[in-house]
Scaffold this motif. Structure first.
Motif, mmCIF file in Angstrom:
data_model
loop_
_atom_site.group_PDB
_atom_site.id
_atom_site.type_symbol
_atom_site.label_atom_id
_atom_site.label_comp_id
_atom_site.label_asym_id
_atom_site.label_seq_id
_atom_site.Cartn_x
_atom_site.Cartn_y
_atom_site.Cartn_z
ATOM 1 N N ARG A 223 -1.554 -5.173 -3.603
ATOM 2 C CA ARG A 223 -0.665 -4.323 -2.800
ATOM 3 C C ARG A 223 0.366 -3.616 -3.679
ATOM 4 N NH1 ARG A 223 -0.481 -9.263 1.291
ATOM 5 N NH2 ARG A 223 -2.169 -8.641 2.690
ATOM 6 N N MET A 224 0.901 -4.344 -4.662
ATOM 7 C CA MET A 224 1.882 -3.732 -5.549
ATOM 8 C C MET A 224 1.249 -2.677 -6.450
ATOM 9 S SD MET A 224 4.892 -4.838 -4.823
ATOM 10 C CE MET A 224 4.318 -4.795 -3.102
ATOM 11 N N GLN A 225 0.006 -2.903 -6.844
ATOM 12 C CA GLN A 225 -0.724 -1.921 -7.641
ATOM 13 C C GLN A 225 -0.860 -0.620 -6.867
ATOM 14 O OE1 GLN A 225 -4.457 -3.198 -9.669
ATOM 15 N NE2 GLN A 225 -5.430 -1.560 -8.525
ATOM 16 N N GLU A 226 -1.242 -0.725 -5.596
ATOM 17 C CA GLU A 226 -1.376 0.463 -4.753
ATOM 18 C C GLU A 226 -0.022 1.112 -4.499
ATOM 19 O OE1 GLU A 226 -3.304 3.297 -2.136
ATOM 20 O OE2 GLU A 226 -3.860 2.100 -3.887
ATOM 21 N N ALA A 227 1.011 0.301 -4.263
ATOM 22 C CA ALA A 227 2.344 0.840 -4.014
ATOM 23 C C ALA A 227 2.850 1.624 -5.220
ATOM 24 C CB ALA A 227 3.316 -0.295 -3.676
ATOM 25 N N ARG A 228 2.697 1.066 -6.411
ATOM 26 C CA ARG A 228 3.152 1.770 -7.617
ATOM 27 C C ARG A 228 2.412 3.092 -7.794
ATOM 28 N NH1 ARG A 228 3.098 -3.666 -9.644
ATOM 29 N NH2 ARG A 228 1.028 -3.337 -10.542
ATOM 30 N N GLN A 229 1.115 3.055 -7.527
ATOM 31 C CA GLN A 229 0.323 4.277 -7.676
ATOM 32 C C GLN A 229 0.778 5.346 -6.688
ATOM 33 O OE1 GLN A 229 -4.035 3.880 -7.873
ATOM 34 N NE2 GLN A 229 -4.096 5.493 -6.339
ATOM 35 N N LEU A 230 1.007 4.961 -5.432
ATOM 36 C CA LEU A 230 1.447 5.924 -4.423
ATOM 37 C C LEU A 230 2.834 6.469 -4.740
ATOM 38 C CD1 LEU A 230 0.196 4.150 -1.173
ATOM 39 C CD2 LEU A 230 -0.764 6.186 -2.255
ATOM 40 N N LEU A 231 3.701 5.626 -5.246
ATOM 41 C CA LEU A 231 5.046 6.085 -5.600
ATOM 42 C C LEU A 231 5.014 7.052 -6.776
ATOM 43 C CD1 LEU A 231 6.928 2.680 -5.227
ATOM 44 C CD2 LEU A 231 7.299 4.729 -3.816
ATOM 45 N N ARG A 232 4.078 6.823 -7.711
ATOM 46 C CA ARG A 232 3.980 7.685 -8.889
ATOM 47 C C ARG A 232 3.298 9.011 -8.595
ATOM 48 N NH1 ARG A 232 2.131 2.792 -11.663
ATOM 49 N NH2 ARG A 232 0.015 3.553 -11.340
ATOM 50 N N THR A 233 2.342 9.006 -7.688
ATOM 51 C CA THR A 233 1.437 10.152 -7.591
ATOM 52 C C THR A 233 1.480 10.891 -6.261
ATOM 53 O OG1 THR A 233 -0.382 8.723 -6.846
ATOM 54 C CG2 THR A 233 -0.159 9.067 -9.222
ATOM 55 N N THR A 234 2.283 10.440 -5.296
ATOM 56 C CA THR A 234 2.367 11.139 -4.010
ATOM 57 C C THR A 234 3.833 11.353 -3.631
ATOM 58 O OG1 THR A 234 2.518 9.220 -2.501
ATOM 59 C CG2 THR A 234 0.312 9.819 -3.313
ATOM 60 N N SER A 235 4.020 12.151 -2.590
ATOM 61 C CA SER A 235 5.376 12.374 -2.064
ATOM 62 C C SER A 235 5.574 11.633 -0.749
ATOM 63 C CB SER A 235 5.612 13.879 -1.864
ATOM 64 O OG SER A 235 4.632 14.420 -0.992
#
Length: 275
Positions: A223-235
């Motif tokens: 879940r944290m892996q996905e959260a970090r990715q979304l925070l880095r790459t989406t708005s």
């Protein structure tokens, strides 16, 4: 076939395809090893044959690569570290991080697949075009062939026979795959374990023989892996990121994220935007 790398980033395109390939690598034998490397590109990788089982950690989550052929998808920002590498025959396509949203719309995911006649035909066409990649129109064709290979792999994966769960390690790996696809959902272990032929007690005992972290810690890492990715790459807003990762309560999500990453989701996004 020799090992070759083809740089398509600056090749002229004549059609406006949403997923232009930046790099294609074809290796008939490779034992490359990641040592805590931060990935900067999107990778769509097809492993066609492998000498031994490879063990790779992505953002601290252990992945077992076995039973080729299989397709693996990785994203920018992931930290890759090999615990054990293997000699492998592979083809992979790399995309610029700016293609992330378009890439996700195709729904690519890790899977074992069948070497169907169609996949083999597409693969042969790719290998035929690669030496001509700088000729007019070839990059456009390779852009489409990469996507067609990924889609064919996922479709043929639906035809794979049921795995006979005749060993504790195989059962645990099947549960691991379930976690990787359903980590953002609310489920009870006691409800899903019967399909893998295990009780709760057996599951916890066998899990410890494969993974150093607990199942709860493993799911948290996903879940944290996905959260970090979304925070880095989406708005996406913070509450939208929380919901996408299985946390309907944004306050709880922010607290869990801060404990796991040493900063709040807002601070994490700001940090990466300013890098």
């Amino acid at each position: 076939m020799p090992n070759n790398t083809y740089d398509l980033k600056n090749c002229s395109r004549f059609l406006n395809f949403p997923l232009p390939v930046s790099l294609v690598v074809r290796r008939s034998s490779n034992r490359y090893r990641h040592y805590g490397r931060k990935l900067t590109m999107i990778h769509l990788c097809f492993v066609l044959a492998e000498e031994d089982e490879e063990i790779l950690e992505l953002d601290g989550v252990r992945r077992f690569d076995s039973n080729p052929p299989f397709m693996r998808v990785t994203y920018p920002g992931m930290i890759a570290r090999h615990l054990r590498s293997s000699l492998r025959n592979e083809l992979y396509f790399a995309y610029d991080a700016s293609c992330l949203q378009a890439f996700k719309e195709f729904g690519f995911y890790d899977c074992n697949f069948k070497l169907t006649e169609r996949f083999s035909g597409l693969l042969a066409e790719v290998e035929k075009l690669l030496p001509l990649s700088r000729s007019p129109g070839m990059a456009d064709r390779l852009d489409r062939l990469a996507v067609m290979l990924g889609l064919e792999a996922m479709l043929s994966a639906l035809e794979m026979p049921e795995v006979t769960l005749d060993s504790s390690t195989e059962r645990i790996r099947q549960v691991e795959k379930f976690f990787q696809f359903h980590y953002a959902e609310n489920f009870e272990l006691r409800d899903i374990l019967p399909r893998f032929g295990m009780s709760l007690r057996t599951f916890y005992r066998e899990w410890k023989t494969v993974f150093p972290q607990s199942p709860a810690e493993y799911l948290l890492n996903l879940r944290m892996q996905e959260a970090r990715q979304l925070l880095r790459t989406t708005s996406l807003r913070i509450y939208e990121v929380a919901d996408a990762c299985g946390y309907p309560n944004v306050i709880y999500f922010s607290r869990v994220f801060a404990k796991s990453n040493g900063m709040t989701p807002q601070a994490y996004r700001k940090f990466y935007l300013n890098k």
